[in-house]
Design a protein around this motif. Structure first.
Motif, short mmCIF file in Angstrom:
data_model
loop_
_atom_site.label_atom_id
_atom_site.label_comp_id
_atom_site.label_asym_id
_atom_site.label_seq_id
_atom_site.Cartn_x
_atom_site.Cartn_y
_atom_site.Cartn_z
N GLY A 59 52.97 -76.30 -24.62
CA GLY A 59 54.13 -76.47 -25.51
C GLY A 59 54.72 -77.86 -25.37
O GLY A 59 55.07 -78.51 -26.37
N ILE A 60 54.84 -78.33 -24.14
CA ILE A 60 55.37 -79.68 -23.89
C ILE A 60 54.41 -80.73 -24.45
O ILE A 60 54.83 -81.70 -25.07
N TYR A 61 53.12 -80.51 -24.24
CA TYR A 61 52.11 -81.43 -24.77
C TYR A 61 52.19 -81.49 -26.30
O TYR A 61 52.16 -82.58 -26.88
N VAL A 110 63.29 -83.55 -31.53
CA VAL A 110 63.60 -83.66 -30.11
C VAL A 110 64.28 -82.40 -29.58
O VAL A 110 63.98 -81.94 -28.49
N ILE A 111 65.19 -81.82 -30.38
CA ILE A 111 65.94 -80.67 -29.87
C ILE A 111 65.27 -79.34 -30.16
O ILE A 111 65.76 -78.30 -29.71
N SER A 112 64.16 -79.33 -30.86
CA SER A 112 63.52 -78.05 -31.19
C SER A 112 63.12 -77.23 -29.96
O SER A 112 63.30 -76.02 -29.96
N LEU A 148 64.40 -72.44 -26.39
CA LEU A 148 64.78 -71.88 -25.09
C LEU A 148 66.09 -71.09 -25.18
O LEU A 148 66.28 -70.10 -24.48
N LEU A 149 67.00 -71.56 -26.02
CA LEU A 149 68.28 -70.89 -26.16
C LEU A 149 68.23 -69.74 -27.16
O LEU A 149 69.23 -69.07 -27.39
N GLY A 150 67.10 -69.55 -27.80
CA GLY A 150 66.96 -68.46 -28.76
C GLY A 150 67.51 -68.78 -30.13
O GLY A 150 67.72 -67.90 -30.95
#
Length: 192
Positions: A4-6, A47-49, A54-56
């Motif tokens: 996911g980070i990649y 960037v914030i996606s 993570l926050l749902g």
């Protein structure tokens, strides 16, 4: 998690390369500031996606954030009537109206309605200080998606009073919360 980070880094890198190429292809510097604004907003979303996932909140961005972006966009996109020709200016306003219509369609779809017809009213007086400002919104909605069918129903009037049903008032409030035009400048009709 690592994939996911990649993928996130890969998306940002691809977007940066694409935007660099587009910015180098634009011959006229008059439109670069508008493109920079739009690409900056998209970059922020990219960037914030992962954080929103993570926050749902991945299905919907915070409406206050979107509202603030819209308000800042209005401030930054004041059309300079002396730098843009009449034709370009009117085309730009039409595109702006189309974009607002598309945004309204997304907003009312989230409320469970479908747009039959929408009309965006903007200040088109080039000599005015408020040139390009949003002045009114007229929307005809339906509870069912209808293709190529336009039926307009006027509001029920008894004497001098007009009555709106609670659903119309609810949709007006949602549109007003987003565009801050004023409830008197928004006309919503829902067809059954």
């Amino acid at each position: 998690m690592i994939t996911g980070i990649y993928q996130w880094i890969k998306n940002i890198a691809f977007y940066m390369i694409l935007i660099t190429a587009v910015m180098n292809l634009i011959p006229n510097n008059n439109y670069k500031k508008y493109i920079n604004l739009f690409t900056g907003i998209v970059m922020i979303i990219l960037v914030i996606s992962p954080i929103s996932k993570l926050l749902g909140a991945s299905t919907r961005l915070d409406s206050n954030f979107i509202k603030n972006i819209y308000n800042q966009e209005i401030v930054n996109l004041k059309v300079d009537a002396y730098q843009i020709s009449d034709t370009s200016s009117s085309k730009l306003l039409e595109e702006y109206k189309n974009e607002i219509s598309n945004q309204i369609e997304e907003i009312v779809n989230k409320e469970g309605y479908f747009v039959v017809k929408s009309k965006i009213v903007m200040n088109e007086d080039r000599e005015s200080d408020n040139y390009g400002n949003l002045e009114g919104i007229q929307v005809v909605l339906s509870t069912q998606e209808k293709k190529n069918q336009k039926i307009l129903v006027d509001k029920i009037q008894i004497g001098q009073k007009q009555f709106e049903n609670p659903e119309e008032i609810s949709v007006k409030n949602v549109i007003d919360d987003f565009y801050n035009v004023g409830l008197d400048n928004i006309n919503v009709s829902i067809q059954r």
